[in-house]
Design a protein around this motif. Structure first.
Motif, PDB file in Angstrom:
ATOM      1  N   ASN A 111       0.826  -1.203   0.000  1.00 52.94           N
ATOM      2  CA  ASN A 111       0.000   0.000   0.000  1.00 52.94           C
ATOM      3  C   ASN A 111       0.861   1.253   0.000  1.00 52.94           C
ATOM      4  OD1 ASN A 111      -2.295  -1.593   0.056  1.00 52.94           O
ATOM      5  ND2 ASN A 111      -2.526  -1.459   2.270  1.00 52.94           N
ATOM      6  N   ILE A 117       0.764   4.194  -2.834  1.00 55.45           N
ATOM      7  CA  ILE A 117       0.464   5.574  -2.469  1.00 55.45           C
ATOM      8  C   ILE A 117       1.576   6.501  -2.960  1.00 55.45           C
ATOM      9  CG2 ILE A 117       0.173   7.159  -0.522  1.00 55.45           C
ATOM     10  CD1 ILE A 117      -1.199   4.828   0.975  1.00 55.45           C
ATOM     11  N   CYS A 169      -5.930   8.320   0.886  1.00 58.07           N
ATOM     12  CA  CYS A 169      -5.226   7.053   1.122  1.00 58.07           C
ATOM     13  C   CYS A 169      -4.133   7.219   2.177  1.00 58.07           C
ATOM     14  CB  CYS A 169      -4.614   6.541  -0.183  1.00 58.07           C
ATOM     15  SG  CYS A 169      -5.815   5.931  -1.388  1.00 58.07           S
ATOM     16  N   CYS A 177      -6.383   0.034   3.708  1.00 57.45           N
ATOM     17  CA  CYS A 177      -6.559   0.906   2.549  1.00 57.45           C
ATOM     18  C   CYS A 177      -6.093   0.227   1.265  1.00 57.45           C
ATOM     19  CB  CYS A 177      -5.816   2.225   2.747  1.00 57.45           C
ATOM     20  SG  CYS A 177      -4.030   2.060   2.937  1.00 57.45           S
ATOM     21  N   GLN A 191      -8.332   1.133  -1.743  1.00 55.78           N
ATOM     22  CA  GLN A 191      -8.180   2.558  -2.035  1.00 55.78           C
ATOM     23  C   GLN A 191      -6.804   2.863  -2.629  1.00 55.78           C
ATOM     24  OE1 GLN A 191      -9.343   1.265   0.776  1.00 55.78           O
ATOM     25  NE2 GLN A 191     -11.337   2.178   1.210  1.00 55.78           N
ATOM     26  N   ALA A 192      -5.749   2.210  -2.101  1.00 57.39           N
ATOM     27  CA  ALA A 192      -4.406   2.429  -2.643  1.00 57.39           C
ATOM     28  C   ALA A 192      -4.318   1.931  -4.083  1.00 57.39           C
ATOM     29  CB  ALA A 192      -3.360   1.734  -1.766  1.00 57.39           C
TER      30      ALA A 192
END
Length: 387
Positions: free
Chosen positions: A244, A248, A306, A316, A319-320
């Motif tokens: 993640n 990001i 994120c 996350c 989302q990442a």
């Protein structure tokens, strides 16, 4: 919901922005790229002198501290001018500082983290294998056999960026072939890059010039026990929390590139005249610039969301993945529009639009393809696994 940076974060952003303007402008990035086979040691050294290699490393180990949001702020500001040259910092930050910091032993942290923070240790990732790509587990054939006092690694990796100048390689290998699932029985090694039996060859490529990607051959390479990271056989479970962070930071790099594209596009639209007026007065050009600005806003909001989730310790992963997909596609499309706005000059190596496009096209493919990202998003909504 508070979208403002804290006072500390704003001060850090402003400091990095001043450093970028003074030490790493776009013109210098173009000069570094001309020598595409020469690693930018001057950039590495400038970052070391500024203490940037210590971002994300605990102050107890000589670092500057800071969470993923601070890393994103840094990556964005630097990528605005340097584009893919950001990975002179990013590789060691992820493969070295993040990996050792998360699952290194106390002795490993004490040995490596101060060296990384001071800029005395470069690290490359050695995961992907020929024919593998995103299917890391399905094609993983590099193995390590137990011997007295350590392990012996044999196999081949590809796309190990900056391996030719690395001090250590973060290597994913199979240490147990008798497993129920293919993500079982994997181990991580922190391998000295100049070990006997290692051969490194650079690969020509489209973008991110100056930071070569390499094939790495491991021919009976001995690695002592004290360079095993974490528990042997459980590498995949150790790696998942770091993925993640990587995605990001990819989002932050892409956002920085969009910043660079937008400022160049607006400046050119104001200065370039055709048919008796600035081209920024033409509706088509205005629409292109509006699309770039909208893509930047979309990417920025998703990136900080994120980072906020991860800094709070919340899950996350999806989302990442979304950020990585959206950011990479926005960056490439923005650069393509930028080339269109500049016309022939957008295709010229004298400007940066073509560099932004080349450096970020790979991020639609790596570290995970956007097609596989879409699969994972669909699977999270209850659809069956597609691979």
């Amino acid at each position: 919901m508070d979208f403002d940076l804290t006072e500390e974060q704003r001060a850090f952003r402003d400091m990095v922005r001043r450093w970028v303007e003074a030490e790493a402008p776009k013109s210098w990035a173009r000069e570094l790229e001309k020598n595409e086979h020469d690693y930018p040691f001057a950039l590495w050294d400038k970052m070391a002198a500024a203490g940037f290699h210590g971002i994300g490393i605990d102050e107890a180990y000589g670092g500057q501290g800071g969470d993923v949001t601070m890393q994103c702020i840094f990556a964005r500001e630097v990528a605005r001018t340097l584009g893919g040259l950001l990975w002179a910092w990013g590789l060691t930050s992820f493969a070295g500082a993040k990996s050792i910091g998360l699952y290194g032993s106390p002795a490993q942290k004490q040995k490596f983290l101060p060296a990384i923070a001071e800029g005395r240790c470069r690290v490359s990732i050695s995961f992907t294998e020929p024919g593998g790509g995103t299917d890391v587990l399905g094609t993983l054939k590099t193995t390590a056999e137990r011997v007295d006092g350590g392990w012996v690694i044999s196999g081949e990796k590809i796309w190990s960026t900056a391996a030719h100048v690395a001090d250590y390689l973060l290597v994913l290998v199979r240490t147990d072939k008798k497993v129920e699932k293919r993500h079982h029985g994997l181990s991580l090694f922190f391998v000295p890059a100049r070990s006997k039996g290692i051969t490194i060859t650079s690969l020509p490529k489209l973008g991110m010039r100056g930071i070569a990607s390499c094939t790495v051959h491991y021919d009976q390479v001995f690695v002592p026990d004290d360079l095993v990271l974490g528990e042997p056989g459980r590498a995949w479970y150790m790696l998942l929390p770091t993925l993640n962070n990587e995605r990001i930071l990819v989002g932050a790099q892409c956002l920085g590139a969009i910043d660079g594209v937008l400022e160049d596009a607006v400046a050119y639209a104001k200065d370039r005249h055709a048919f008796g007026k600035p081209i920024g007065q033409f509706q088509a050009i205005q629409h292109y610039i509006a699309d770039i600005a909208t893509a930047r806003q979309q990417t920025e909001l998703l990136m900080f969301y994120c980072a906020w989730l991860q800094s709070r310790g919340e899950d996350c992963g999806i989302q990442a993945n979304m950020l990585k997909m959206v950011a990479s596609e926005n960056a490439v499309h923005a650069a393509d529009l930028g080339i269109q706005i500049l016309g022939g000059m957008g295709y010229s190596a004298e400007t940066d639009m073509q560099r932004y496009w080349r450096d970020h096209r790979i991020l639609r493919i790596a570290p995970i393809s956007n097609e596989m990202v879409r699969n994972s998003i669909a699977e999270s909504l209850g659809l069956p696994r597609s691979y």
